[in-house]
Design an enzyme around this catalytic site. Structure first.
Site, mmCIF file in Angstrom:
data_model
loop_
_atom_site.group_PDB
_atom_site.id
_atom_site.type_symbol
_atom_site.label_atom_id
_atom_site.label_comp_id
_atom_site.label_asym_id
_atom_site.label_seq_id
_atom_site.Cartn_x
_atom_site.Cartn_y
_atom_site.Cartn_z
ATOM 1 N N ARG A 117 19.639 -23.220 6.807
ATOM 2 C CA ARG A 117 20.516 -24.303 6.273
ATOM 3 C C ARG A 117 21.309 -24.976 7.183
ATOM 4 N NH1 ARG A 117 24.435 -22.604 3.563
ATOM 5 N NH2 ARG A 117 24.256 -20.386 4.255
ATOM 6 N N LYS A 136 19.756 -24.278 -2.826
ATOM 7 C CA LYS A 136 21.218 -24.170 -2.700
ATOM 8 C C LYS A 136 21.919 -25.109 -3.418
ATOM 9 C CE LYS A 136 22.312 -19.850 -1.203
ATOM 10 N NZ LYS A 136 21.487 -18.606 -1.508
ATOM 11 N N HIS A 178 27.245 -15.818 -6.370
ATOM 12 C CA HIS A 178 26.431 -15.424 -5.281
ATOM 13 C C HIS A 178 26.007 -13.974 -5.341
ATOM 14 C CE1 HIS A 178 24.938 -15.707 -1.100
ATOM 15 N NE2 HIS A 178 23.911 -16.116 -1.805
ATOM 16 N N SER A 220 24.700 -13.980 3.234
ATOM 17 C CA SER A 220 23.400 -13.688 3.852
ATOM 18 C C SER A 220 22.988 -12.550 4.703
ATOM 19 C CB SER A 220 23.188 -15.086 4.494
ATOM 20 O OG SER A 220 21.627 -15.385 4.960
ATOM 21 N N LYS A 265 21.434 -8.402 -0.726
ATOM 22 C CA LYS A 265 21.101 -8.640 -1.841
ATOM 23 C C LYS A 265 19.738 -8.518 -2.259
ATOM 24 C CE LYS A 265 23.066 -12.938 -1.779
ATOM 25 N NZ LYS A 265 23.182 -12.818 -0.268
ATOM 26 N N THR A 266 19.039 -9.166 -1.710
ATOM 27 C CA THR A 266 17.490 -9.187 -2.224
ATOM 28 C C THR A 266 17.069 -7.751 -1.897
ATOM 29 O OG1 THR A 266 17.342 -11.464 -1.740
ATOM 30 C CG2 THR A 266 15.196 -10.201 -1.789
ATOM 31 N N ASP A 311 19.693 -13.467 -6.241
ATOM 32 C CA ASP A 311 20.610 -14.527 -5.566
ATOM 33 C C ASP A 311 21.800 -15.212 -6.250
ATOM 34 O OD1 ASP A 311 21.142 -15.109 -2.638
ATOM 35 O OD2 ASP A 311 20.832 -17.031 -3.362
ATOM 36 N N ARG A 333 11.033 -16.570 5.831
ATOM 37 C CA ARG A 333 11.421 -16.267 4.391
ATOM 38 C C ARG A 333 10.287 -16.625 3.417
ATOM 39 N NH1 ARG A 333 16.927 -15.745 2.002
ATOM 40 N NH2 ARG A 333 18.151 -15.945 3.803
HETATM 41 P P1 ATP Z 1 20.263 -14.235 1.546
HETATM 42 O O1 ATP Z 1 21.399 -14.634 0.648
HETATM 43 O O2 ATP Z 1 20.011 -14.959 2.799
HETATM 44 O O3 ATP Z 1 19.104 -14.242 0.490
HETATM 45 P P2 ATP Z 1 20.371 -11.175 1.625
HETATM 46 O O4 ATP Z 1 21.693 -10.602 0.732
HETATM 47 O O5 ATP Z 1 19.436 -11.272 0.073
HETATM 48 O O6 ATP Z 1 20.555 -12.750 2.003
HETATM 49 P P3 ATP Z 1 18.337 -9.635 2.393
HETATM 50 O O7 ATP Z 1 17.253 -10.603 2.232
HETATM 51 O O8 ATP Z 1 18.453 -8.565 1.332
HETATM 52 O O9 ATP Z 1 19.521 -10.113 2.333
HETATM 53 O O10 ATP Z 1 18.473 -9.048 3.926
HETATM 54 C C1 ATP Z 1 18.835 -7.836 4.284
HETATM 55 C C2 ATP Z 1 18.226 -7.487 5.708
HETATM 56 O O11 ATP Z 1 18.607 -6.471 6.430
HETATM 57 C C3 ATP Z 1 16.615 -7.246 5.230
HETATM 58 O O12 ATP Z 1 15.864 -7.958 6.223
HETATM 59 C C4 ATP Z 1 16.619 -5.743 5.602
HETATM 60 O O13 ATP Z 1 15.664 -5.096 5.670
HETATM 61 C C5 ATP Z 1 17.613 -5.506 6.670
HETATM 62 N N1 ATP Z 1 18.668 -4.130 6.519
HETATM 63 C C6 ATP Z 1 18.394 -3.437 7.527
HETATM 64 N N2 ATP Z 1 19.350 -2.235 7.084
HETATM 65 C C7 ATP Z 1 19.687 -2.492 6.129
HETATM 66 C C8 ATP Z 1 20.792 -1.869 5.049
HETATM 67 N N3 ATP Z 1 21.266 -0.754 5.544
HETATM 68 N N4 ATP Z 1 20.993 -2.306 4.128
HETATM 69 C C9 ATP Z 1 20.339 -3.629 3.409
HETATM 70 N N5 ATP Z 1 19.602 -4.091 4.273
HETATM 71 C C10 ATP Z 1 19.278 -3.842 5.364
HETATM 72 MN MN MN Z 2 18.455 -12.949 -0.899
#
Ligand code: ATP
Ligand code: MN
Length: 527
Positions: free
Chosen positions: A54, A198, A217, A237, A241-242, A256, A320
């Site tokens: 972004r 977004k 969020h 980010s 979450k995902t 999300d 992504r």
């Molecule tokens: P966005 O808002 O950008 O979508 P997000 O909160 O959904 O972000 P994720 O896509 O879940 O974030 O990314 C977390 C990343 O961190 C993943 O690539 C995951 O494999 C990695 N990771 C490594 N260790 C951990 C952990 N202990 N807990 C969660 N994720 C982890």
């Molecule tokens: Mn996500």
């Protein structure tokens, strides 16, 4: 064929506008037009060019009297004038009007029909409407009378000339302008599709509270056997979450963006947007299996045999994939659930200070929500290449038009009304900060999530953190006890204390910005 009677779209009349093409058509056209390549797993892979995350610094909100008083103006919500907006709109119309073919998505945001809005995306590139149909909620077929609430004009491939930039009041080639009054988004100079997603979230974050809905969020899932065991995962980010909402024992509601109404939680979107970097079938099988024909990969490197190389971050760390939520096995349809029993805040603390798990009081819940601490991880925003401590209100500052305390009150009211328990998980570093320690193993984080959600921690004794006052359970099934106290994971406890004090000071500097109740402020760290 006339497109619609909508004034904003009338300039499209007489043009070739491919509206709501079937997915196979969109993929075929994207490939034929050279927008991307098919990967061996069936997904369409595209490269987005200079922007692979972004561009918050290039985003502006039209300042009009009708919304002026609602907005937390500043670095996130930067104003542009109605004249500048109209100028950019005419540049975008002229550009799109000169394209031989245009693509249009008509569909919805908001899984709960009472709160949904109609969204149209008009784009030069076929894959941008494929992205929209994957991520938003598609409508069946075409409806010539479809009248959107929100319209996104996507001219991502257009770059502003210096004269045009000066005329619209920006300094570079990129401009993302949004108007909450015209309900219009103009995207110029960036082809990163996260901007499309977004901008609608931003709109919902402004509009939903007027209908009594708290926009969040966060991701959301629910126990397959117990529909009342609903969990929300808030976080900036890269905090998880995902990843953490994709859980074989639980049905996914969304990854999300959600709204919390008087009846419960609903997904704003119809698809997910997962990070691909270092994605593995063993580590994240649910996400791995959701990537197939109809998914869109962004900025992934394909091997000669067209298998995605998820370990290759040479284009960006922020690779992504988007896929419709129905690609996730057992996802809840429609994406609507009850009131959350647990709220989990995720922070990826690169200083390695915060405990991996803490139970929050209601004051702490507001305190940590308003501050929204994490470390910005590489990639999701242009220019971020190593973790930087970051405070982003409500775990989503860039997407929140209104003041943080406004949203924090909505959270506090709902937690109190529904007896929701609130937790803070550090999914970041342990045993030292970034460069010394290591990221908390995903398997352990998952074990902590399960312990929270199955009630194992309801009566476990907790230890308060000496500086942060956070209450950490003494034991968590499946997690070695010595990992629960962050200080004991550092080889140098004095260095830990210094890092903890430094982080506490950052919190105190940050919380001074907010008009907090005394009790909420007092629940923060002691410096
Ligand atoms: P966005 O808002 O950008 O979508 P997000 O909160 O959904 O972000 P994720 O896509 O879940 O974030 O990314 C977390 C990343 O961190 C993943 O690539 C995951 O494999 C990695 N990771 C490594 N260790 C951990 C952990 N202990 N807990 C969660 N994720 C982890
Ligand atoms: Mn996500």
């Amino acid at each position: 064929m006339p497109t619609t009677a909508d004034d904003r779209l009338i300039f499209l009349d007489g043009r070739t506008v491919h509206t709501n093409l079937p997915v196979a058509d969109l993929v075929e056209q994207a490939v034929q037009r050279g927008e991307g390549h098919l990967a061996a797993n069936g997904a369409l892979n595209v490269h987005t060019g200079s922007r692979s995350g972004r561009s918050p610094g290039d985003k502006y909100l039209e300042d009009t009297p009708g919304i002026h008083g609602n907005i937390d103006w500043g670095k996130v919500n930067q104003p542009c004038t109605p004249e500048q907006f109209s100028k950019l709109e005419s540049i975008v119309r002229e550009y799109l009007g000169s394209c031989d073919d245009l693509y249009r998505f008509d569909g919805f945001a908001g899984a709960d029909e009472r709160y949904r809005c109609r969204v149209s995306v008009v784009a030069k590139e076929a894959w941008h409407t494929l992205f929209a149909s994957t991520l938003f909620i598609p409508s069946e077929g075409t409806d010539p009378s479809f009248a959107p609430d929100w319209t996104i004009f996507d001219a991502g491939a257009l770059e502003l000339s210096p004269e045009q930039a000066a005329a619209v009041g920006v300094s570079g080639k990129i401009a993302i302008f949004q108007s909450l009054e015209r309900k219009m988004v103009l995207i110029v100079g960036t082809r990163y599709a996260g901007e499309i997603k977004k901008s609608i979230f931003y709109a919902m974050n402004h509009d939903l509270p007027d209908s009594g809905v708290f926009p969040m969020h966060c991701s959301c899932n629910v126990d397959r056997e117990d529909a009342e065991n609903v969990a929300l995962f808030f976080g900036l980010s890269g905090t998880g979450k995902t990843t953490l909402s994709a859980d074989p024992e639980r049905a996914l509601v969304g990854d999300d963006e959600h709204g919390w109404s008087a009846d419960g939680v609903f997904n704003v979107e119809g698809g997910c947007y997962a990070k691909c970097i270092r994605l593995s079938e063993e580590g994240e099988p649910e996400i791995w299996n959701a990537i197939r024909f109809g998914s869109v990969l962004e900025n992934v490197v394909l091997q000669p045999n067209r298998q995605p190389d998820y370990d290759d971050g040479s284009v960006t760390e922020n690779t992504r994939v988007t896929y419709p939520i129905r690609f996730m096995e057992g996802a809840l349809q429609p994406s609507v659930a009850g009131h959350p029993r647990h709220v989990i805040f995720l922070t990826a603390d690169a200083t390695g200070v915060l405990p991996p798990i803490s139970r929050l009081t209601s004051e702490q819940a507001q305190y940590y929500f308003v501050n929204g601490y994490t470390s910005k991880l590489a990639g999701t925003e242009a220019g971020v290449t190593e973790p930087v401590p970051n405070f982003s209100p409500c775990f989503g500052g860039p997407f929140m038009p209104r003041p943080p305390v406004f949203y924090a009150r909505m959270l506090a009211d709902r937690i109190a009304e529904h007896g929701t328990k609130v937790w803070l998980l550090n999914t970041g570093w342990s045993g030292g900060g970034y460069g010394v320690g290591s990221r908390f193993p995903l398997a352990h984080t998952r074990a902590m999530v399960h312990a929270i959600l199955d009630g194992s921690l309801d009566n476990v004794p907790c230890q308060p953190h000496p500086i942060f006052g956070l209450l950490t359970p003494e034991t968590v099934p499946g997690v070695p006890a010595e990992l629960l106290d962050p200080r004991s994971t550092w080889s140098d406890p004095v260095a830990y204390d210094q890092a903890a004090t430094a982080l506490a000071e950052k919190f105190r500097t940050n919380d001074a910005k907010f008009n907090l109740d005394d009790a909420v402020r007092a629940s923060g760290p002691t410096v």
